[in-house]
Design an enzyme around this catalytic site. Structure first.
Site, PDB file in Angstrom:
ATOM      1  N   GLU A 108       0.837  -1.208   0.000  1.00  0.00           N
ATOM      2  CA  GLU A 108       0.000   0.000   0.000  1.00  0.00           C
ATOM      3  C   GLU A 108       0.872   1.259   0.000  1.00  0.00           C
ATOM      4  O   GLU A 108       0.512   2.275  -0.601  1.00  0.00           O
ATOM      5  CB  GLU A 108      -0.950  -0.028   1.205  1.00  0.00           C
ATOM      6  CG  GLU A 108      -2.023  -1.110   1.046  1.00  0.00           C
ATOM      7  CD  GLU A 108      -2.864  -1.297   2.296  1.00  0.00           C
ATOM      8  OE1 GLU A 108      -2.289  -1.613   3.359  1.00  0.00           O
ATOM      9  OE2 GLU A 108      -4.094  -1.127   2.216  1.00  0.00           O
ATOM     10  N   GLU A 128      -3.449  -9.496   3.829  1.00  0.00           N
ATOM     11  CA  GLU A 128      -4.204  -9.202   5.051  1.00  0.00           C
ATOM     12  C   GLU A 128      -5.303 -10.218   5.331  1.00  0.00           C
ATOM     13  O   GLU A 128      -5.599 -10.537   6.483  1.00  0.00           O
ATOM     14  CB  GLU A 128      -4.832  -7.796   4.965  1.00  0.00           C
ATOM     15  CG  GLU A 128      -3.843  -6.660   5.191  1.00  0.00           C
ATOM     16  CD  GLU A 128      -3.124  -6.216   3.931  1.00  0.00           C
ATOM     17  OE1 GLU A 128      -3.108  -6.985   2.948  1.00  0.00           O
ATOM     18  OE2 GLU A 128      -2.563  -5.098   3.936  1.00  0.00           O
TER      19      GLU A 128
HETATM   20  C1  3H9 Z   1      -1.308  -4.864   7.182  1.00  0.00           C
HETATM   21  O1  3H9 Z   1      -0.376  -4.552   6.537  1.00  0.00           O
HETATM   22  C2  3H9 Z   1      -2.524  -4.003   7.345  1.00  0.00           C
HETATM   23  C3  3H9 Z   1      -2.492  -2.842   6.412  1.00  0.00           C
HETATM   24  O2  3H9 Z   1      -3.414  -3.032   5.372  1.00  0.00           O
HETATM   25  C4  3H9 Z   1      -2.719  -1.554   7.122  1.00  0.00           C
HETATM   26  C5  3H9 Z   1      -4.063  -1.380   7.751  1.00  0.00           C
HETATM   27  C6  3H9 Z   1      -4.323  -0.057   8.407  1.00  0.00           C
HETATM   28  N1  3H9 Z   1       4.380  -7.449  11.854  1.00  0.00           N
HETATM   29  O3  3H9 Z   1       7.714 -15.076   8.952  1.00  0.00           O
HETATM   30  P1  3H9 Z   1       9.091 -14.950   9.460  1.00  0.00           P
HETATM   31  C7  3H9 Z   1       8.016 -11.068  12.368  1.00  0.00           C
HETATM   32  S1  3H9 Z   1      -1.346  -6.348   7.996  1.00  0.00           S
HETATM   33  C8  3H9 Z   1       5.080  -7.817  12.943  1.00  0.00           C
HETATM   34  O4  3H9 Z   1       9.612 -16.006  10.349  1.00  0.00           O
HETATM   35  P2  3H9 Z   1      10.118 -15.241   6.792  1.00  0.00           P
HETATM   36  C9  3H9 Z   1       7.668 -12.508  12.691  1.00  0.00           C
HETATM   37  O5  3H9 Z   1       6.766 -12.599  13.759  1.00  0.00           O
HETATM   38  C10 3H9 Z   1       0.226  -7.088   7.646  1.00  0.00           C
HETATM   39  N2  3H9 Z   1       5.991  -8.822  12.936  1.00  0.00           N
HETATM   40  O6  3H9 Z   1      10.134 -14.682   8.278  1.00  0.00           O
HETATM   41  C11 3H9 Z   1       9.019 -13.087  13.008  1.00  0.00           C
HETATM   42  O7  3H9 Z   1       9.335 -12.734  14.336  1.00  0.00           O
HETATM   43  P3  3H9 Z   1      10.219 -13.708  15.251  1.00  0.00           P
HETATM   44  C12 3H9 Z   1       0.321  -7.594   6.259  1.00  0.00           C
HETATM   45  C13 3H9 Z   1       6.211  -9.445  11.789  1.00  0.00           C
HETATM   46  O8  3H9 Z   1      11.351 -14.746   6.163  1.00  0.00           O
HETATM   47  C14 3H9 Z   1       9.953 -12.320  12.078  1.00  0.00           C
HETATM   48  O9  3H9 Z   1       9.235 -11.150  11.697  1.00  0.00           O
HETATM   49  N3  3H9 Z   1       1.562  -8.309   6.093  1.00  0.00           N
HETATM   50  C15 3H9 Z   1       5.517  -9.105  10.627  1.00  0.00           C
HETATM   51  O10 3H9 Z   1       9.788 -16.696   6.784  1.00  0.00           O
HETATM   52  C16 3H9 Z   1      10.328 -13.091  10.835  1.00  0.00           C
HETATM   53  O11 3H9 Z   1       9.149 -13.539  10.201  1.00  0.00           O
HETATM   54  C17 3H9 Z   1       1.667  -9.606   6.365  1.00  0.00           C
HETATM   55  O12 3H9 Z   1       0.718 -10.251   6.740  1.00  0.00           O
HETATM   56  C18 3H9 Z   1       4.567  -8.060  10.685  1.00  0.00           C
HETATM   57  N4  3H9 Z   1       3.884  -7.653   9.603  1.00  0.00           N
HETATM   58  O13 3H9 Z   1       8.891 -14.523   6.103  1.00  0.00           O
HETATM   59  C19 3H9 Z   1       3.025 -10.209   6.169  1.00  0.00           C
HETATM   60  N5  3H9 Z   1       5.925  -9.915   9.632  1.00  0.00           N
HETATM   61  O14 3H9 Z   1      11.522 -13.850  14.517  1.00  0.00           O
HETATM   62  C20 3H9 Z   1       3.372 -11.095   7.328  1.00  0.00           C
HETATM   63  C21 3H9 Z   1       6.851 -10.717  10.155  1.00  0.00           C
HETATM   64  O15 3H9 Z   1      10.292 -12.996  16.537  1.00  0.00           O
HETATM   65  N6  3H9 Z   1       4.703 -11.620   7.254  1.00  0.00           N
HETATM   66  N7  3H9 Z   1       7.036 -10.448  11.469  1.00  0.00           N
HETATM   67  O16 3H9 Z   1       9.450 -14.999  15.321  1.00  0.00           O
HETATM   68  C22 3H9 Z   1       5.065 -12.621   6.440  1.00  0.00           C
HETATM   69  O17 3H9 Z   1       4.305 -13.117   5.638  1.00  0.00           O
HETATM   70  C23 3H9 Z   1       6.461 -13.154   6.572  1.00  0.00           C
HETATM   71  O18 3H9 Z   1       6.931 -12.776   7.838  1.00  0.00           O
HETATM   72  C24 3H9 Z   1       7.457 -12.663   5.501  1.00  0.00           C
HETATM   73  C25 3H9 Z   1       8.889 -13.144   5.901  1.00  0.00           C
HETATM   74  C26 3H9 Z   1       7.080 -13.261   4.155  1.00  0.00           C
HETATM   75  C27 3H9 Z   1       7.474 -11.167   5.422  1.00  0.00           C
END
Ligand code: 3H9
Length: 687
Positions: A108, A128
């Site tokens: 976004e 999301e």
């Molecule tokens: C959003 O954006 C809403 C908007 O529309 C705005 C509205 C107003 N936040 O997965 P990993 C942490 S909603 C906080 O193991 P990978 C995760 O907990 C969001 N923390 O790595 C982990 O912590 P720890 C939309 C986050 O390389 C560490 O990062 N976005 C977030 O296998 C490593 O993560 C998503 O839903 C976050 N957003 O994969 C994307 N993301 O090491 C969600 C990650 O302490 N994230 N962490 O356990 C993912 O899909 C994967 O993390 C990603 C990396 C592909 C990015």
């Protein structure tokens, strides 16, 4: 270079300002990042010598979204909407430079830039929906304007990202730049935009329209996929608003639909699941830097459904497998099934013919246990009989090289007893795959009394490599998943004895969101598993059904009748069998409410989960939830049985169990842990 704050800095390359976000691990839009961006853009916009602004990230990825841990907490820092408006309204071109994953709020943010460039390996998406939300910072209004309404619907309601090449084809990315040269080429692109006097392209100004029928059709086509889930429905409604309302009103509608989701239990559950999955990978006494063993070659004993499915996991990951059977015929059949599975995938376009052959080429069928000598990991998937397994591991101990991991795929037997038959219990572990093992995500990793930490670390890592969600559990009958399932099965059967019909029980659980109830599941698996005609005594409904030739879906009849397309319908034959058996046992059936069915099947499971925690057989309540989500189809938007219990209140669960105990006996005896937490007004999350 100026550090704006700890996570954002601003620099200049000639007449191009570069705003860099550096907030590990994934550059999520935390309050700090939003504040930093606000100030950096203010300065870059105010700097008359800067002709354009590049927004780029350090580390492994572009902004991967809003900071999920901030939802549900009091707001802090600059509101995202204001940050994005400032970027979009910048009086000079803003170019987003994307690598890694531009997800959610990250995409976004890129969508308010006037141009986007990306490296070929970048992925862009709005995931999301997977955490029960919709893209709430304009994603539902901007994405359809740029990629088209249908593609946006697919991306926003499905949540899967697309690659940079596809993004370029849809117009989402303006230029794909060279891998490893993002910064310099983004700056070059910015200079080109300035040099050519290109306009400030705002996605919000693009037109957006679709025929109303498109949405009717979309909702109808996805009714089953969206069953019970609020988020994909609200996502689609928001996209529809983009086609019907002017941009600013569309944004208001998006906000309303977002608020409905973010304050609801479904998103709360899904956000919990996001963190719970990552938490499950962490073992308190097995640090992340524990040395692991190399697993380059795997042995699987048994070429049946389980052995074949397990083998496929490794073949898919490029790891050679030697699969051993006792008889040639069974071995040939097992190999044939694997080939057929791959060929079916090829027919559906998921594999190329070449990939099928590559995978089959990694498989070595054998009738000889000696062929497992040089494997790094050997997994047995033979009959669930302790004596057979013990004998097998005694033999393997003498055959398989030292340093290899020995594993059992048992679904409930004592792993320590098997380990004791070898001279190396420290190298022994349980690897409980779920059927069909090539499809189901869950892997229960069973830690024996003497299992070495390096073996645990190796298996946890290997699970990730083969695409499984691993949960470490302790030795007990049925481990976590099946141990809890026994509770549900027992009560489901008792309910039918007492007066419910199988389809009433199934419907209650289906309506809660499970893919099917216990009786439909029995029909699918086959009612004759563990049943023998010679010893069958017409003493249970299941026995009576098997005796009548009703063995489940495969015979066209079980609890249900099935048509040629395997559609189930309640069976008058089964109803008669049930009524006759009740009469024989002198049971007068009573009407049973859906509420009782729900509480009697689900609450004892939660109670068993509490016992599992009490005994230390699972590390945390959320691990139990991960087991149920990935192994038994518990709907993710309900968070898992333990999360669900927290939501309804542990006191409610404990009180009901006590009431049931008084009525129906000690199967409902409340676990001391559950009772204590209930009395103290706490939840499993407080442990
Ligand atoms: C959003 O954006 C809403 C908007 O529309 C705005 C509205 C107003 N936040 O997965 P990993 C942490 S909603 C906080 O193991 P990978 C995760 O907990 C969001 N923390 O790595 C982990 O912590 P720890 C939309 C986050 O390389 C560490 O990062 N976005 C977030 O296998 C490593 O993560 C998503 O839903 C976050 N957003 O994969 C994307 N993301 O090491 C969600 C990650 O302490 N994230 N962490 O356990 C993912 O899909 C994967 O993390 C990603 C990396 C592909 C990015």
């Amino acid at each position: 270079m100026t550090a704006i704050n700890e996570v954002v800095d601003l620099s200049k390359e000639g007449d191009i300002a570069v705003v860099t976000v550096n907030s590990p691990p994934v550059n999520a839009l935390s309050a700090n990042v939003r504040d930093g961006l606000t100030e950096a853009f203010k300065q870059a916009i105010g700097d008359a010598s800067a002709k354009a602004i590049v927004l780029i990230c350090d580390g492994r990825t572009f902004i991967a979204g809003a900071d999920i841990s901030e939802f549900g907490k009091p707001p802090r820092g600059a509101p995202l909407g204001e940050v994005l408006s400032a970027i979009e309204n910048a009086p000079k071109p803003v170019i987003a430079a994307i690598h890694g994953t531009a997800l959610g709020g990250g995409l976004e943010t890129a969508l308010v830039a006037h141009y986007r460039v990306a490296v070929p390996s970048a992925k862009l998406g709005l995931p999301e929906v997977k955490i029960g939300l919709l893209p709430g910072a304009g994603g539902t209004q901007r994405l359809p304007r740029i990629v088209g309404v249908e593609k946006a619907l697919e991306m926003i309601t499905g949540g899967d990202p697309i690659g940079a090449k596809e993004a370029a084809a849809t117009g989402l990315v303006d230029e794909v730049v060279e891998e490893g040269k993002l910064r310099e080429q983004a700056i070059a692109f910015a200079k080109k935009v300035v040099g050519e006097g290109r306009p400030l392209k705002k996605v919000r100004d693009l037109p957006c329209s679709a025929s109303p029928e498109l949405f009717d059709k979309f909702f109808k086509a996805n009714a089953k996929a969206f069953r019970g889930r609020m988020a994909p429905v609200n996502c689609a409604k928001a996209v529809q608003a983009a086609t019907e309302l002017p941009f600013d009103e569309g944004m208001k509608r998006e906000r309303e639909l977002f608020t409905e989701l973010v304050t609801g239990d479904q998103s709360r559950a899904l956000r919990y699941v996001f963190f719970a999955e990552r938490e499950a990978a962490k073992i308190p006494d097995v640090p992340a830097d524990t040395p692991v063993r190399d697993v380059k070659k795997v042995g699987v004993i048994g070429a049946g459904t389980m052995g074949g499915g397990i083998s496929m996991n490794f073949l898919n990951a490029g790891i050679p497998v030697t699969m051993v059977e006792v008889q040639q015929e069974a071995l040939d059949r097992g190999v044939g099934v694997i080939r057929k599975n791959y060929e079916n995938s090829a027919k559906r376009g998921k594999l190329t013919a070449e990939q099928v052959e590559q995978r089959m080429g990694l498989l070595t069928p054998s009738l000889n246990l000696e062929d497992l000598a040089d494997c790094d990991l050997v997994i047995e998937a033979v009959f669930e009989l302790m004596d057979i397994k013990k004998e097998l591991f005694g033999k393997l101990d003498k055959i398989v090289k030292q340093g290899a991991i020995l594993a059992s795929n048992t679904s409930y037997l004592n792993v320590d007893e098997m380990a004791a038959c070898t001279s190396r219990p420290q190298d022994f572990i349980g690897l409980h795959f779920f059927s069909p093992a090539n499809v189901m995500k869950l892997l229960e990793i069973v830690r024996g009394e003497k299992t070495g930490k390096d073996i645990i670390a190796t298996c946890m890592g290997l699970a990730k490599k083969i695409g499984k969600v691993a949960v470490l559990v302790g030795v007990c009958h049925g481990f976590v998943g099946n141990r809890m399932l026994f509770q549900r099965t027992r009560e489901a059967n008792k309910l039918v004895d007492e007066g419910a019909m199988p389809w009433q029980v199934d419907k209650v659980l289906y309506d809660f969101g499970l893919p099917m109830g216990p009786f439909a599941m029995g029909d699918l698996a086959g009612l004759d598993i563990g049943w023998k005609a010679e010893t069958s005594k017409s003493s249970t409904i299941r026995e009576c059904l098997c005796e009548a030739g009703r063995r489940g879906q495969k015979t066209g009849a079980g609890y249900y009748d099935y048509d040629e397309n395997r559609n189930a319908s309640p069976s008058p034959v089964t109803e008669k069998i049930i009524n006759d058996l009740r009469a024989k046992k002198g049971i007068t059936p009573r009407a049973i409410s859906d509420e009782e069915i729900f509480e009697r099947t689900i609450y004892p499971m939660i109670n068993e989960g509490a016992k599992i925690l009490e005994e230390g057989k699972a590390i945390r309540a959320s691990d139990i939830d991960i087991v149920w989500l990935n192994g038994y189809g518990w709907p993710a938007y309900r968070g898992g049985p333990m999360f669900y219990a927290n939501l309804v209140g542990l006191k409610t669960v404990a009180d009901k169990m006590n009431e049931f105990q008084a009525k129906y006996g000690d199967d409902f005896a409340v676990s001391p842990l559950l009772q204590r937490l209930a009395d103290e007004g706490k939840t499993f999350a407080d442990l």
